[in-house]
Design an enzyme around this catalytic site. Structure first.
Site, short mmCIF file in Angstrom:
data_model
loop_
_atom_site.label_atom_id
_atom_site.label_comp_id
_atom_site.label_asym_id
_atom_site.label_seq_id
_atom_site.Cartn_x
_atom_site.Cartn_y
_atom_site.Cartn_z
N GLU A 54 -45.89 78.85 66.06
CA GLU A 54 -46.87 78.55 65.02
C GLU A 54 -47.07 79.73 64.07
O GLU A 54 -47.19 79.55 62.86
CB GLU A 54 -48.21 78.15 65.64
CG GLU A 54 -48.20 76.78 66.32
CD GLU A 54 -47.81 75.66 65.37
OE1 GLU A 54 -47.96 75.81 64.14
OE2 GLU A 54 -47.35 74.61 65.87
N GLY B 31 -40.91 88.01 55.94
CA GLY B 31 -42.01 88.07 54.98
C GLY B 31 -43.38 87.95 55.59
O GLY B 31 -43.52 87.70 56.79
#
Length: 343
Positions: free
Chosen positions: A34, A78
């Site tokens: 997640e 990122g």
DNA sequence: AAAGCGGGGTC
DNA sequence: GACCCAGCTTT
């Protein structure tokens, strides 16, 4: 089961992707997936998930790694605060919960990097708690089904869609239902070119009936993209095959990642004014477009001449050791394209 | 309430 | 070029 739930979960059982984190109820692995998949597509995140599970089979393994090691594994994905929070939470679960994850929404949401979406996802997937997930897919599906036009990125929109999401939740099987509505949004009720012609909700989708599919979900204004002008002096030492880097410490882009020597200017002109000397090597210029800013980057490579003309936090690294250092994608590409002579 | 945070994909 | 993506934290 009500009609919406039945149609949705039937669609899911026939169309769902076989993904590794759907084959487990292990909260560590579900949590890992997640966090990785926040703002990230499955295609991009899958390899990272496999790397992390392989390198750190348990939350205790992750807790005992160094932050730099974790950032290095995260390199290229990122939003690096996700990696820092991931490590921070692993240490918390290891040190304060005996390596056992909280088993409720309220316990999970206290963890760093775990917000309302992620807490609902883990608590429903792993512990069958009746929490409705609300992510980009759910916003899209619900806004179309109900042709609901309140902008989703407002406080009111969040509240209204939260009520809608709760109302639709299948209390008998929140885990499958939550997976189903997100998968339906990702694969069928897509942002562009949704597959309305084969949609199970043709009869009740208000946006389809009203012809407003492409207007949903509604969002308010896009924020302005800032321009920044970076001048990188890439100091190298050919003799020892070293490149000089320093760790970024400011609360800014690439927090805690490694960087070349950097000067930032407020305009293209200011940056060009700063390049006065004759250069042995032609500068390399790139435009790096991010979500909230565009970086106009100039790289100037300079062979080191003693004494080292820069600040002392700059340290030499061999090209080989860069594999184990967290470096932004931009820098990685520059090194591969321009610093081959060091290897 | 608004700003800040990456990188890659689609159209 | 605009928009999107299994959002969260900080200010």
């Amino acid at each position: 089961m009500v009609r919406f739930q039945r149609l949705l979960q039937n669609w899911y059982s026939e169309n769902k992707r076989d993904l590794p984190w759907r084959r487990t109820k292990n909260p560590y692995k579900v949590w890992l997936s997640e966090i990785i998949l926040q703002q990230t597509r499955v295609a991009q995140g899958l390899a990272y998930y496999n790397k992390f599970v392989y390198t750190y089979p348990t939350v205790s393994d992750l807790a005992q790694a160094s932050e730099q090691e974790v950032l290095n594994l995260w390199k290229g994905l990122g939003y690096y605060s996700r990696a820092r929070n991931l490590h921070k939470t692993a240490k918390e679960v290891f040190n304060e919960h005996g390596g056992v994850f909280p088993e409720t929404y309220l316990g999970l949401i206290k963890l760093s990097g775990v917000g309302p979406y992620t807490a609902a996802a883990i608590s429903s997937f792993c512990f069958d708690e009746a929490q409705a997930v609300l992510d980009g897919n759910v916003f899209r599906v619900l806004s179309r089904i109900h042709d609901h036009q309140t902008p989703i990125n407002t406080t009111l929109g969040m509240k209204e869609f939260s009520v809608l999401a709760k109302a639709h939740l299948n209390l008998q099987d929140p885990a499958s239902y939550n997976q189903a509505i997100m998968e339906f949004g990702a694969l069928h009720c897509k942002p562009k070119n949704p597959r309305c012609e084969t949609c199970p909700f043709t009869l009740e989708c208000s946006a389809l009936i009203n012809g407003t599919i492409d207007l949903r979900p509604q969002k308010i204004k896009k924020l302005k993209i800032k321009k920044r002008f970076f001048l990188y002096i890439v100091y190298t030492d050919r003799a020892s095959k070293m490149v000089y880097l320093k760790k970024r410490t400011a609360k800014d882009i690439w927090h805690h990642l490694f960087d070349f020597y950097l000067e930032e200017y407020s305009s293209k002109e200011e940056l060009e004014k700063a390049i006065t000397e004759d250069l042995e090597i032609e500068p390399v210029q790139k435009t790096h477009k991010l979500t909230h800013q565009t970086l106009h980057v100039t790289f100037i490579q300079k062979e080191i001449k003693k004494p080292l003309p820069t600040d002392e936090t700059l340290k030499p690294y061999s090209l080989k050791s860069l594999k184990n250092l967290p470096i932004p994608t931009l820098h990685q590409k520059y090194i591969e394209e321009e610093l081959g002579f060091l290897g």
